[in-house]
Design an enzyme around this catalytic site. Structure first.
Site, short mmCIF file in Angstrom:
data_model
loop_
_atom_site.label_atom_id
_atom_site.label_comp_id
_atom_site.label_asym_id
_atom_site.label_seq_id
_atom_site.Cartn_x
_atom_site.Cartn_y
_atom_site.Cartn_z
N GLN A 153 42.13 58.50 39.99
CA GLN A 153 42.76 59.78 40.19
C GLN A 153 42.86 60.32 41.81
OE1 GLN A 153 39.49 62.20 37.35
NE2 GLN A 153 41.36 63.15 37.71
N HIS A 154 44.05 61.12 41.69
CA HIS A 154 44.33 61.98 43.35
C HIS A 154 45.11 61.26 44.18
CE1 HIS A 154 40.74 64.45 42.18
NE2 HIS A 154 40.01 63.82 42.19
N ASP A 168 40.94 58.24 35.42
CA ASP A 168 39.65 57.29 34.78
C ASP A 168 38.71 58.07 34.19
OD1 ASP A 168 38.74 58.03 37.07
OD2 ASP A 168 38.71 56.22 38.08
#
Ligand SMILES: Nc1ncnc2c1ncn2[C@@H]1O[C@H](COP(=O)(O)OP(=O)(O)O)[C@@H](O)[C@H]1O
Ligand SMILES: O=C(CO)[C@@H](O)[C@H](O)COP(=O)(O)O
Length: 473
Positions: free
Chosen positions: A71-72, A226
């Site tokens: 992520q991110h 994820d």
């Protein structure tokens, strides 16, 4: 039913599973490594995906594919669709000051929780946009669109270069801090505030909404962050918390209500089914064991064996494992520290156990924070690379204070993505069975979490890395 595929483009590797859509049986798998570091050229993910697909025997016979990913990460694209600079990953802490700046600008943590459910820390994409605008203004100015690792890979799999084809899903959008799970909508003014202009943002797809097709005609699922993909792959239900010990340490739980924690401990994420996934993430997880094993000159099995030689509580030794700074608690410049040693606990076995206990204490704090946000945590599903360690399996119930189930080793993020692919293909959530799991129960280790709670505040800030540079591991 047809074959479907799921991808996990995680921090350290790309994994592909090809699954029978009817019963979820794994048919083929492939894997390829990602480069080290906290900034990565997205092309490296694309090459790793190609290699993993080849290792999995190709995807020509697959009717649908979906991508789960770390992520991110900030992927900036110019107006022609070219990558502007290497992506800054979730574990790159250089945007710690940008996070503090943005929190203050909007009026404090509560203003962010009201806007997007979460208080941004260095991991969140919005803080990376502000870092870019401040430190690399020319790259910021060239940025026409911003997307996440899974969005970018899905877009590449679609064979397009049109920025308006970019798509994401609720779970990953909720890690940007410019999409609100409370309102199910972007807050584009927050991305604009951070970057200095309004970038194009990917369309946010619902669960099972298709992102298009591949050039060979396979349906593209929406993909997911994820952690949301893993919850799907594990078939996590009410009362379950998923604790993952991979590059990140994560505790999360599927919930019918969005979290809003103005202390910033719990991130208010969406899940991949239309519900929510309150989540706490730490920066120091499996690699704490990797580096302790290296220090002690043993492999994972050796480290586990040593840890199990020492008594519960490590004779009072406490390792606070902030080797990479920390995200929860929010201490991007913190360092690791070792406390409570005496002549007996100053041993290789005690150190090995203190490493296992220290990383699990951070995750026990995370479970407590989830419960404070209303999550119902009756049992823990323990996953991630380090869940394979016998010492971790033995110590986890003693520190987490709950029954711990360790699902059979598998790629649950990739399996969750495959589940999404099957769902997108047929329009119906597949009825795949929950994975087999071993059950671990043990008494809580007296005094350990209390000692950790004292020690975690006794840490020094790092001195070596100049302001604004990444912590490379
Ligand atoms: N038996 C084991 N004991 C402890 N750690 C392990 C073991 N097997 C793998 N790991 C560690 O798990 C990590 C990879 O976990 P994974 O969940 O695949 O990470 P990610 O999804 O972040 O790429 C690596 O740091 C690896 O060294
Ligand atoms: O930052 C988070 C969640 O907020 C991490 O969970 C990343 O999503 C990376 O995960 P792994 O590569 O460790 O699986």
């Amino acid at each position: 039913m047809a074959l479907v595929a799921g991808v996990d483009s995680s921090t350290q590797a790309c994994k592909v599973v090809v699954v029978d859509g009817a019963d979820g049986r794994t048919v083929r798998t492939g894997r390829a490594a990602h480069p080290d570091g906290t900034e990565v050229d997205p092309e490296a993910w694309w090459s790793a995906l190609q290699e993993a697909i080849r290792a999995a025997g190709g995807l020509d016979d697959v009717a649908a594919v979906s991508v789960g990913g770390q992520q991110h990460g900030m992927v900036c694209l110019d107006e022609d669709g070219a990558v502007v600079r290497p992506a800054l990953l979730w574990n790159d802490t250089r945007s710690g000051d940008a996070a503090a700046e943005l929190v203050a600008e909007l009026g404090g943590p509560a203003a962010w929780t009201e806007a997007v459910g979460s208080v941004p820390v260095a991991s969140f994409t919005v803080t990376k946009l502000r870092w870019l605008a401040t430190h690399e203004p020319a790259a910021a100015a060239r940025t026409a669109a911003v997307c996440l690792p899974h969005d970018w890979l899905t877009w590449r799999l679609g064979g397009t270069t049109d920025l308006t084809d970019l798509a994401t899903d609720r779970s990953d959008a909720s890690g940007t801090s410019y999409w609100s799970p409370l309102e199910d909508a972007y807050r584009p003014e927050l991305a604009e505030r951070a970057l200095g202009h309004a970038p194009l943002l990917p369309r946010v797809l619902g669960p099972a909404e298709s992102a298009g097709t591949t050039p060979w005609g396979a349906v593209l699922g929406p993909g997911a962050g994820d952690n949301a993909a893993s919850a799907l792959g594990l078939r996590a239900g009410p009362g379950d918390a998923v604790v993952s010990i991979g590059t990140s340490g994560v505790a999360c739980a599927v919930s019918d209500v969005a979290a809003a924690d103005s202390t910033g401990t719990v991130a208010s994420f969406a899940d991949a089914t239309g519900r929510f996934l309150p989540l706490v993430a730490t920066l120091n997880a499996a690699q704490v064991l990797d580096s302790t094993a290296r220090l002690l000159g043993v492999d994972h099995a050796g480290l586990s064996g040593l840890a199990l030689e020492a008594p519960p509580g490590s004779g009072g030794a406490v390792l606070v494992p902030y080797f990479a700074g920390e995200r929860t608690p929010n201490r991007p410049r913190a360092t690791a520290s070792l406390h409570g040693l005496d002549a007996t606990s100053w041993s290789r076995a005690h150190l090995a156990r203190a490493a296992v206990e220290g990383l699990l204490c951070g995750l026990a704090d995370a479970l407590e924070a989830l419960e404070e946000q209303g999550a119902d945590v009756r049992r823990v599903l323990l996953t991630g690379g380090a869940a394979a360690s016998p010492a971790v399996q033995d110590v986890a119930p003693r520190v987490l204070g709950r029954t711990v189930l360790v699902p059979a080793p598998d790629e649950y993020v990739a399996r969750g993505a495959a589940y999404q692919a099957a769902w997108t293909l047929t329009g119906t959530p597949p009825d795949w069975p929950a994975p087999p799991a071993s059950t671990h129960e043990a008494p809580v280790t007296p005094g350990l979490r209390q000692r950790y709670a004292v020690a975690r505040d006794l840490v020094l800030e790092r001195v070596d890395a100049p302001h604004g540079s990444p912590v490379d591991r």
